[in-house]
Design an enzyme around this catalytic site. Sequence first.
Site, mmCIF file in Angstrom:
data_model
loop_
_atom_site.group_PDB
_atom_site.id
_atom_site.type_symbol
_atom_site.label_atom_id
_atom_site.label_comp_id
_atom_site.label_asym_id
_atom_site.label_seq_id
_atom_site.Cartn_x
_atom_site.Cartn_y
_atom_site.Cartn_z
ATOM 1 N N SER A 131 0.824 -1.206 0.000
ATOM 2 C CA SER A 131 0.000 0.000 0.000
ATOM 3 C C SER A 131 0.857 1.254 0.000
ATOM 4 C CB SER A 131 -0.920 0.029 1.229
ATOM 5 O OG SER A 131 -1.677 1.228 1.240
ATOM 6 N N HIS A 189 -7.320 -3.259 5.285
ATOM 7 C CA HIS A 189 -6.715 -1.928 5.125
ATOM 8 C C HIS A 189 -7.487 -1.132 4.080
ATOM 9 C CE1 HIS A 189 -4.259 0.692 2.558
ATOM 10 N NE2 HIS A 189 -3.572 1.024 3.639
ATOM 11 N N ASN A 190 -7.759 -1.749 2.925
ATOM 12 C CA ASN A 190 -8.463 -1.051 1.858
ATOM 13 C C ASN A 190 -9.900 -0.724 2.253
ATOM 14 O OD1 ASN A 190 -6.089 -1.593 0.492
ATOM 15 N ND2 ASN A 190 -7.109 -2.066 -1.422
#
Length: 486
Positions: A131, A189-190
Amino acid sequence: MADAVCDIGLIGLAVMGQNLVLNMNDHGFKVAVFNRTVSKVDDFLANEAKGTQVVGAHSIEELTSLLKRPRRVMLMVKAGETVDHMIDLITPHLEAGDIIIDGGNSLFTDSNRRTRDLAAKGILFIGTGVSGGEEGARRGPSIMPGGNPAAWPHVKDILQSIAAKVEDGTPCCDWVGEDGAGHFVKMVHNGIEYGDMQLICEAYDLLQRGLGLTPDELHEVFAEWNQGELDSYLIEISSQIFAKKDEDGKPLVDKILDTAGQKGTGKWTVISALDNGQPVTLIGESVFARCLSALKEERVAASKILKGPRSRKASGDRKTFIEDVRRALYCSKIVSYAQGYMLLRAAAKENGWNLNMGGIALMWRGGCIIRSRFLGKIKEAFDKNPNIVNLLLDSFFRDAVTKYQASWRKAVLHAVRAGVPTPAFSTALAFFDGYRTGRLPANLLQAQRDFFGAHTYERVDQPRGQFFHTNWTGHGGRVASGTYNA
């Protein structure tokens, strides 16, 4: 035959792949590169990689021949069938103990399967989340590796060298867990990223409609917010977006069409939450908000027919209203992360992963899209109590929500009265109120289910795990349906 002099091979020279290669080169690693469109290899070497140690290959066979043993091949290709296709092309050129790393946004169940299937052939697989976008890939991303633990010692030095570092130099990269654990953590996370972005958009909408703030004024507000508790990458770039002018000198943000796209990872998070029976409501609302935004033509037509409250400006002091919105954003953000960690905990239990919850917060602390000061507090919460059931129960987050909830409620109330949609703010508050409620109305729901479907219920005056059925109408049967849980 070429000399095996390269530390790692990378396949896929789109923006992320190119920047990771240059990052690895900066840190002293010799990288061999290949791309299915072979002309991209020569183009990359003649331009972005000019003057570096990067070595080009024009076939997979040539790429693997350039690699030191155990061979390490990283894939930066589109998730899905493309990854499986590339693995099928690579494996005939590898031997037992060699390593394939998938650095794309793959679904974690695919990484579960690939770890298992490749292990049967003696090949070690790593599925890793990466990321930070193109800037992160070039300067230091957050990296979340999972898969076959035997592979980690062979890639640890490379991945931790190129990762972002926090203040004390700790890399935002550590082993997450077996099988698809790395890609699962990247998926969450996304999902949290979806939530953060939607919350920021709702704050923007409230300030714009409630106070009539111009983009230049919003730039100032967000720049100030970024100096305090909300200090984060997304708040920082939002401030910069508000300041950006189009060629005619007018704010660019006002000229961008209000239909949001998505690539699927937020949706995966919500589906996983449902599969695990976890109320990850804020990310769910964030995904649905994007779906609603896509109905642009329908919304424009409906706006001429469906009327709500007259545009209502915020009453009282302007500074107070801005602070109420800031606090609502902060409290909602706490709920979003609390829900994300609930899902991580449930998935770890379901899949037998030993996830380091504090370590995950540290991996997200720098380099990635959701990087923020806030994540340091999550790390501290798990350092204090590794087994904490919910982040809302940590003293820091509990005290913050207690201190700010009056402002949170005022911001949501204003939105309701003014007809401004705030699905993420509102669902966060509803979750908070539901989570802190000892008795919810689900007793009536269970009675309804037993009435029409004989689904049974438990009783407050009997031990948990005992199920009862009532013949509600007097002419029903005595047979109950099997019980099941969400």
